[in-house]
Design an enzyme around this catalytic site. Sequence first.
Site, PDB file in Angstrom:
ATOM      1  N   ARG A  37       0.853  -0.816   0.239  1.00 22.90           N
ATOM      2  CA  ARG A  37      -0.286   0.029  -0.063  1.00 22.90           C
ATOM      3  C   ARG A  37       0.671   0.979  -0.189  1.00 22.90           C
ATOM      4  NH1 ARG A  37      -2.813  -3.724   3.376  1.00 22.90           N
ATOM      5  NH2 ARG A  37      -1.947  -3.178   4.676  1.00 22.90           N
TER       6      ARG A  37
ATOM      7  N   GLU B  44       5.009 -10.222  15.789  1.00 23.81           N
ATOM      8  CA  GLU B  44       4.493 -10.385  17.373  1.00 23.81           C
ATOM      9  C   GLU B  44       5.062 -11.630  17.094  1.00 23.81           C
ATOM     10  OE1 GLU B  44      -0.153 -10.496  19.529  1.00 23.81           O
ATOM     11  OE2 GLU B  44       0.593  -9.508  17.170  1.00 23.81           O
TER      12      GLU B  44
END
Length: 170
Positions: free
Chosen positions: A58, A95
């Site tokens: 993006r 994560e």
Amino acid sequence: MDFREHIRVIADFPKEGISYKDITTLLKNGEMYRAAIDAMVEKISPWQPEVIVGPEARGFLLGAPVAYALGIGFVPVRKPGKLPAKTISETYALEYGFDTLEVHADAINPGERVVVVDDLLATGGTMLATANLMKKIGADMLGMGFLIELTFLNGREKLAEFPVFSLVEY
């Protein structure tokens, strides 16, 4: 201009508890897309960059038109294996696990003034990795610009050494 009105929020995507900010609704509105690019150009122009850098994918949608409007070059930062020439890479922690970003080794000349543009600042991990790539390549990192910032994730803290702006905060 209130860009927030043109960003669709989707609850529990991609998993339960996540409130996804969908920019496709802004992008499909030509007037709003242009206004967002113009707003980014207005904020970036005083930094006098020579190159805009956009992380996959993006960052391409916002960074390339910003570069075009400024009359400067655009350099994509990609996932591994997507660039055909010699690359420089940066691996960073997620994560659960790791990810890697790459840029062509000759994409930016040492000392060139760059600004990173992306759609979203969340935890700051991808942006810090992009900044580290720019340091490895010898770029002069001027700052970073985002359409959206998720302030509750404190990503800006990881980027404290750089000027950062966002057009919309959640």
